[in-house]
Design a protein around this motif. Structure first.
Motif, PDB file in Angstrom:
ATOM      1  N   MET A   1       6.845 -13.243 -19.127  1.00 47.48           N
ATOM      2  CA  MET A   1       5.709 -12.615 -19.781  1.00 47.48           C
ATOM      3  C   MET A   1       5.707 -11.108 -19.615  1.00 47.48           C
ATOM      4  O   MET A   1       5.279 -10.370 -20.471  1.00 47.48           O
ATOM      5  CB  MET A   1       4.397 -13.175 -19.211  1.00 47.48           C
ATOM      6  CG  MET A   1       4.114 -14.608 -19.588  1.00 47.48           C
ATOM      7  SD  MET A   1       2.638 -15.245 -18.790  1.00 47.48           S
ATOM      8  CE  MET A   1       1.401 -14.080 -19.358  1.00 47.48           C
ATOM      9  N   SER A   2       6.157 -10.627 -18.461  1.00 46.00           N
ATOM     10  CA  SER A   2       6.066  -9.208 -18.163  1.00 46.00           C
ATOM     11  C   SER A   2       7.141  -8.838 -17.165  1.00 46.00           C
ATOM     12  O   SER A   2       7.661  -9.688 -16.437  1.00 46.00           O
ATOM     13  CB  SER A   2       4.679  -8.885 -17.581  1.00 46.00           C
ATOM     14  OG  SER A   2       4.638  -7.579 -17.046  1.00 46.00           O
ATOM     15  N   GLU A   3       7.501  -7.563 -17.130  1.00 42.53           N
ATOM     16  CA  GLU A   3       8.427  -7.096 -16.100  1.00 42.53           C
ATOM     17  C   GLU A   3       7.708  -6.784 -14.801  1.00 42.53           C
ATOM     18  O   GLU A   3       8.335  -6.445 -13.806  1.00 42.53           O
ATOM     19  CB  GLU A   3       9.187  -5.871 -16.599  1.00 42.53           C
ATOM     20  CG  GLU A   3      10.116  -6.216 -17.742  1.00 42.53           C
ATOM     21  CD  GLU A   3      11.126  -5.126 -18.042  1.00 42.53           C
ATOM     22  OE1 GLU A   3      12.264  -5.470 -18.391  1.00 42.53           O
ATOM     23  OE2 GLU A   3      10.776  -3.935 -17.929  1.00 42.53           O
ATOM     24  N   ILE A   4       6.387  -6.925 -14.792  1.00 38.73           N
ATOM     25  CA  ILE A   4       5.592  -6.829 -13.576  1.00 38.73           C
ATOM     26  C   ILE A   4       5.403  -8.239 -13.030  1.00 38.73           C
ATOM     27  O   ILE A   4       4.996  -9.143 -13.754  1.00 38.73           O
ATOM     28  CB  ILE A   4       4.220  -6.191 -13.854  1.00 38.73           C
ATOM     29  CG1 ILE A   4       4.392  -4.779 -14.421  1.00 38.73           C
ATOM     30  CG2 ILE A   4       3.365  -6.168 -12.596  1.00 38.73           C
ATOM     31  CD1 ILE A   4       5.060  -3.803 -13.487  1.00 38.73           C
ATOM     32  N   ALA A   5       5.688  -8.447 -11.757  1.00 39.21           N
ATOM     33  CA  ALA A   5       5.516  -9.763 -11.157  1.00 39.21           C
ATOM     34  C   ALA A   5       4.054 -10.023 -10.826  1.00 39.21           C
ATOM     35  O   ALA A   5       3.504 -11.059 -11.167  1.00 39.21           O
ATOM     36  CB  ALA A   5       6.374  -9.891  -9.907  1.00 39.21           C
ATOM     37  N   HIS A   6       3.438  -9.073 -10.149  1.00 36.16           N
ATOM     38  CA  HIS A   6       2.042  -9.253  -9.740  1.00 36.16           C
ATOM     39  C   HIS A   6       1.536  -7.965  -9.094  1.00 36.16           C
ATOM     40  O   HIS A   6       2.293  -7.043  -8.779  1.00 36.16           O
ATOM     41  CB  HIS A   6       1.896 -10.411  -8.743  1.00 36.16           C
ATOM     42  CG  HIS A   6       2.728 -10.246  -7.502  1.00 36.16           C
ATOM     43  ND1 HIS A   6       2.389  -9.400  -6.477  1.00 36.16           N
ATOM     44  CD2 HIS A   6       3.900 -10.814  -7.142  1.00 36.16           C
ATOM     45  CE1 HIS A   6       3.302  -9.458  -5.529  1.00 36.16           C
ATOM     46  NE2 HIS A   6       4.239 -10.297  -5.912  1.00 36.16           N
ATOM     47  N   LEU A   7       0.230  -7.938  -8.900  1.00 32.15           N
ATOM     48  CA  LEU A   7      -0.405  -6.854  -8.166  1.00 32.15           C
ATOM     49  C   LEU A   7       0.103  -6.869  -6.734  1.00 32.15           C
ATOM     50  O   LEU A   7       0.192  -7.924  -6.110  1.00 32.15           O
ATOM     51  CB  LEU A   7      -1.915  -7.045  -8.185  1.00 32.15           C
ATOM     52  CG  LEU A   7      -2.788  -5.882  -7.721  1.00 32.15           C
ATOM     53  CD1 LEU A   7      -2.775  -4.769  -8.756  1.00 32.15           C
ATOM     54  CD2 LEU A   7      -4.216  -6.373  -7.489  1.00 32.15           C
ATOM     55  N   GLY A   8       0.456  -5.702  -6.231  1.00 31.15           N
ATOM     56  CA  GLY A   8       0.954  -5.623  -4.863  1.00 31.15           C
ATOM     57  C   GLY A   8      -0.140  -5.264  -3.886  1.00 31.15           C
ATOM     58  O   GLY A   8      -1.332  -5.297  -4.209  1.00 31.15           O
ATOM     59  N   PRO A   9       0.232  -4.902  -2.666  1.00 31.63           N
ATOM     60  CA  PRO A   9      -0.756  -4.522  -1.654  1.00 31.63           C
ATOM     61  C   PRO A   9      -1.526  -3.271  -2.053  1.00 31.63           C
ATOM     62  O   PRO A   9      -1.089  -2.485  -2.895  1.00 31.63           O
ATOM     63  CB  PRO A   9       0.094  -4.264  -0.404  1.00 31.63           C
ATOM     64  CG  PRO A   9       1.359  -5.033  -0.641  1.00 31.63           C
ATOM     65  CD  PRO A   9       1.587  -4.948  -2.111  1.00 31.63           C
ATOM     66  N   VAL A  10      -2.685  -3.082  -1.417  1.00 30.76           N
ATOM     67  CA  VAL A  10      -3.540  -1.945  -1.718  1.00 30.76           C
ATOM     68  C   VAL A  10      -3.949  -1.256  -0.427  1.00 30.76           C
ATOM     69  O   VAL A  10      -4.135  -1.900   0.607  1.00 30.76           O
ATOM     70  CB  VAL A  10      -4.790  -2.390  -2.518  1.00 30.76           C
ATOM     71  CG1 VAL A  10      -5.637  -3.363  -1.717  1.00 30.76           C
ATOM     72  CG2 VAL A  10      -5.614  -1.195  -2.948  1.00 30.76           C
ATOM     73  N   GLU A  11      -4.060   0.065  -0.497  1.00 32.65           N
ATOM     74  CA  GLU A  11      -4.569   0.845   0.629  1.00 32.65           C
ATOM     75  C   GLU A  11      -6.041   1.137   0.387  1.00 32.65           C
ATOM     76  O   GLU A  11      -6.417   1.646  -0.666  1.00 32.65           O
ATOM     77  CB  GLU A  11      -3.796   2.155   0.782  1.00 32.65           C
ATOM     78  CG  GLU A  11      -4.295   3.008   1.944  1.00 32.65           C
ATOM     79  CD  GLU A  11      -3.566   4.336   2.057  1.00 32.65           C
ATOM     80  OE1 GLU A  11      -3.466   4.874   3.175  1.00 32.65           O
ATOM     81  OE2 GLU A  11      -3.084   4.832   1.019  1.00 32.65           O
ATOM     82  N   LEU A  12      -6.874   0.820   1.364  1.00 33.86           N
ATOM     83  CA  LEU A  12      -8.311   1.051   1.284  1.00 33.86           C
ATOM     84  C   LEU A  12      -8.701   2.084   2.319  1.00 33.86           C
ATOM     85  O   LEU A  12      -8.353   1.956   3.503  1.00 33.86           O
ATOM     86  CB  LEU A  12      -9.076  -0.254   1.526  1.00 33.86           C
ATOM     87  CG  LEU A  12     -10.572  -0.233   1.219  1.00 33.86           C
ATOM     88  CD1 LEU A  12     -10.809  -0.096  -0.288  1.00 33.86           C
ATOM     89  CD2 LEU A  12     -11.238  -1.503   1.742  1.00 33.86           C
ATOM     90  N   LEU A  13      -9.414   3.119   1.883  1.00 31.43           N
ATOM     91  CA  LEU A  13      -9.830   4.202   2.778  1.00 31.43           C
ATOM     92  C   LEU A  13     -11.237   3.937   3.294  1.00 31.43           C
ATOM     93  O   LEU A  13     -12.096   3.454   2.557  1.00 31.43           O
ATOM     94  CB  LEU A  13      -9.796   5.538   2.033  1.00 31.43           C
ATOM     95  CG  LEU A  13      -8.488   5.876   1.302  1.00 31.43           C
ATOM     96  CD1 LEU A  13      -8.618   7.220   0.579  1.00 31.43           C
ATOM     97  CD2 LEU A  13      -7.304   5.903   2.272  1.00 31.43           C
ATOM     98  N   THR A  14     -11.482   4.270   4.556  1.00 32.80           N
ATOM     99  CA  THR A  14     -12.803   4.060   5.131  1.00 32.80           C
ATOM    100  C   THR A  14     -13.154   5.170   6.123  1.00 32.80           C
ATOM    101  O   THR A  14     -12.337   5.527   6.961  1.00 32.80           O
ATOM    102  CB  THR A  14     -12.902   2.707   5.858  1.00 32.80           C
ATOM    103  OG1 THR A  14     -14.168   2.625   6.542  1.00 32.80           O
ATOM    104  CG2 THR A  14     -11.779   2.504   6.853  1.00 32.80           C
ATOM    105  N   PRO A  15     -14.368   5.692   6.037  1.00 33.89           N
ATOM    106  CA  PRO A  15     -14.823   6.687   7.005  1.00 33.89           C
ATOM    107  C   PRO A  15     -15.393   6.037   8.270  1.00 33.89           C
ATOM    108  O   PRO A  15     -15.761   6.746   9.216  1.00 33.89           O
ATOM    109  CB  PRO A  15     -15.918   7.438   6.236  1.00 33.89           C
ATOM    110  CG  PRO A  15     -16.473   6.425   5.300  1.00 33.89           C
ATOM    111  CD  PRO A  15     -15.319   5.539   4.918  1.00 33.89           C
ATOM    112  N   LYS A  16     -15.464   4.721   8.306  1.00 30.41           N
ATOM    113  CA  LYS A  16     -15.965   3.987   9.475  1.00 30.41           C
ATOM    114  C   LYS A  16     -14.917   2.936   9.843  1.00 30.41           C
ATOM    115  O   LYS A  16     -15.132   1.734   9.700  1.00 30.41           O
ATOM    116  CB  LYS A  16     -17.317   3.354   9.184  1.00 30.41           C
ATOM    117  CG  LYS A  16     -18.407   4.361   8.872  1.00 30.41           C
ATOM    118  CD  LYS A  16     -19.754   3.689   8.629  1.00 30.41           C
ATOM    119  CE  LYS A  16     -20.848   4.716   8.348  1.00 30.41           C
ATOM    120  NZ  LYS A  16     -22.166   4.070   8.111  1.00 30.41           N
TER     121      LYS A  16
END
Length: 311
Positions: A1-16
Motif C-alpha cells: 500500500m505504501s513505502e511507509i511501514a508505520h508510524l515510528g517512535p515519538v519524542e515528547l517534551l515535558t517541563p515536569k
C-alpha cells in the motif's frame, strides 16, 4: 500500500520530567527501556521496537521528533528523494537509540520528522520473556498496561498543505477528512496500513505552528479504556474527555492531560480499511456539529488546546 511501514517512535517534551515519567510508568504502565542524558526511553509491552516513547526534559511541552519507518532500504531512498525535492529536507543523522541512519526533515508546518529503516527489535531480558513467541514483551499488568503507541495528532495552521505533503512525498493514504463550509480543510486522518489512522492533522485554532494535539496509546478492549478512566481519576490525572466513541475513524477514546501539559489518549477499536479503492470519507460542518458517534458534544478545549500552549 505504501513505502511507509508505520508510524515510528515519538519524542515528547515535558517541563515536569519527574512527574511525567511517573505518569507514564506508574499510571500508563509503560516500561523504562533506557536512559540517556535528559531522556528516558519507554515502551509498551506490545511494541516490537526497543522503544516507542522518548520522554525528554525541556523548558516546554510538545513534540520533539516524530519517527517514521520505511518498508525497505530502497523505499527509504525513494522517500528521501521525494522529501528533498520539496525543499523541506534537513539531512541525515546517525539515528537514535537502536535506530540506524535517519533522514531528518520538516513538514510545511514546522514539525520535525525522521524517516529510517534500520532498527533493532526488542529482546526481553532474562526473567521477563513473554509466554508466547509472537508477543514482544510480557504484560506486567502495571497501571493501565498500555500495549503500544497507536497514533499521533498534530496541529497545523494549514491542514491541506500538510496533508498533501504527507500523501505526495511520504506516501500516506488519506482515509477521512473534515471540510468546512468555506472550503477550508480542518482535519485529515491518514495511515500507511489498514488501520483507521496513524497520522492526523487538525487545524490549529491559534494559527500557531509545530504544535501537538495528542499522543495515543492502545489497549485491547473498551473495558480497559473504561478502567483507565478510573485509574486516572484515582491518580489525580486531569480527564478532559471521558470515554466515548469517535464518529471519525470510529475509535473508542479517553483523553487527559499528563503532568507536563501534553494531551494523552487511551484508545481502542476503530475501523479497518481493506478495499484498495475505498473512497475518502468527507465530514462537513453540519456533521461535526452533531458531536461524537453517540451524540456526546466535543469539549471546547479539544478544539483550542495544544502544546506548547500559546496565548
Amino acid at each position: 500500500m505504501s513505502e511507509i511501514a508505520h508510524l515510528g517512535p515519538v519524542e515528547l517534551l515535558t517541563p515536569k520530567f519527574d512527574a511525567s515519567l511517573a505518569f507514564f510508568t506508574d499510571v500508563m504502565g509503560l516500561e523504562i527501556h533506557a536512559q540517556e542524558g535528559d531522556s528516558t526511553y519507554l515502551r509498551g509491552w506490545g511494541d516490537y521496537q526497543r522503544w516507542s516513547l522518548k520522554l525528554t526534559a525541556s523548558d516546554r511541552s510538545g513534540m520533539g521528533v516524530l519517527g517514521i519507518r520505511a518498508w525497505s532500504p530502497e523505499a527509504l531512498e525513494r522517500r528521501v528523494a521525494a522529501i528533498a525535492a520539496t525543499g523541506l529536507g534537513g539531512g541525515w543523522t546517525d539515528g537514535d537509540l537502536g535506530r540506524g541512519p535517519s533522514y531528518r526533515f520538516r513538514d510545511p508546518d514546522g514539525h520535525v520528522f525522521e524517516i529510517y529503516y534500520e532498527c533493532e527489535r526488542y529482546v526481553a531480558p532474562p526473567g521477563l520473556e513473554p509466554a508466547l513467541k509472537n508477543i514482544p514483551g510480557r504484560n506486567l499488568g502495571r497501571g493501565i498496561a498500555c500495549k503500544r503507541l497507536d497514533h499521533i495528532n498534530i496541529l497545523a495552521a494549514d491542514v491541506r498543505a500538510n496533508r498533501e505533503f504527507c500523501t505526495d512525498a511520504l506516501g500516506y493514504r488519506l482515509y477521512e477528512r473534515i471540510e468546512l463550509d468555506d472550503g477550508v480543510e480542518a482535519g485529515a486522518w491518514m495511515s500507511a496500513s489498514i488501520a483507521a489512522h496513524e497520522l492526523i492533522y487538525t487545524h490549529d485554532a491559534r494559527d500557531a505552528h509545530g504544535r501537538l494535539h495528542h499522543l495515543a496509546f492502545w489497549v485491547d478492549t473498551r473495558e480497559e479504556c473504561l478502567r483507565a478512566a478510573d485509574l486516572w481519576l484515582d491518580a489525580g490525572v486531569e480527564i478532559e474527555a471521558a470515554p466515548s466513541k469517535h464518529a471519525i475513524a470510529a475509535g473508542f477514546f479517553l483523553y487527559g492531560i499528563e503532568p507536563g501539559g501534553n494531551r494523552i489518549e487511551v484508545t481502542t477499536g476503530g475501523r479497518f480499511v481493506y478495499a484498495p479503492d475505498e473512497p475518502v470519507v468527507v465530514w462537513t460542518e453540519a456533521d461535526r456539529k452533531k458531536g461524537q458517534a453517540w451524540g456526546v458534544k466535543t469539549v471546547e478545549s479539544f478544539h483550542t488546546y495544544g502544546t506548547p500552549p500559546v496565548d
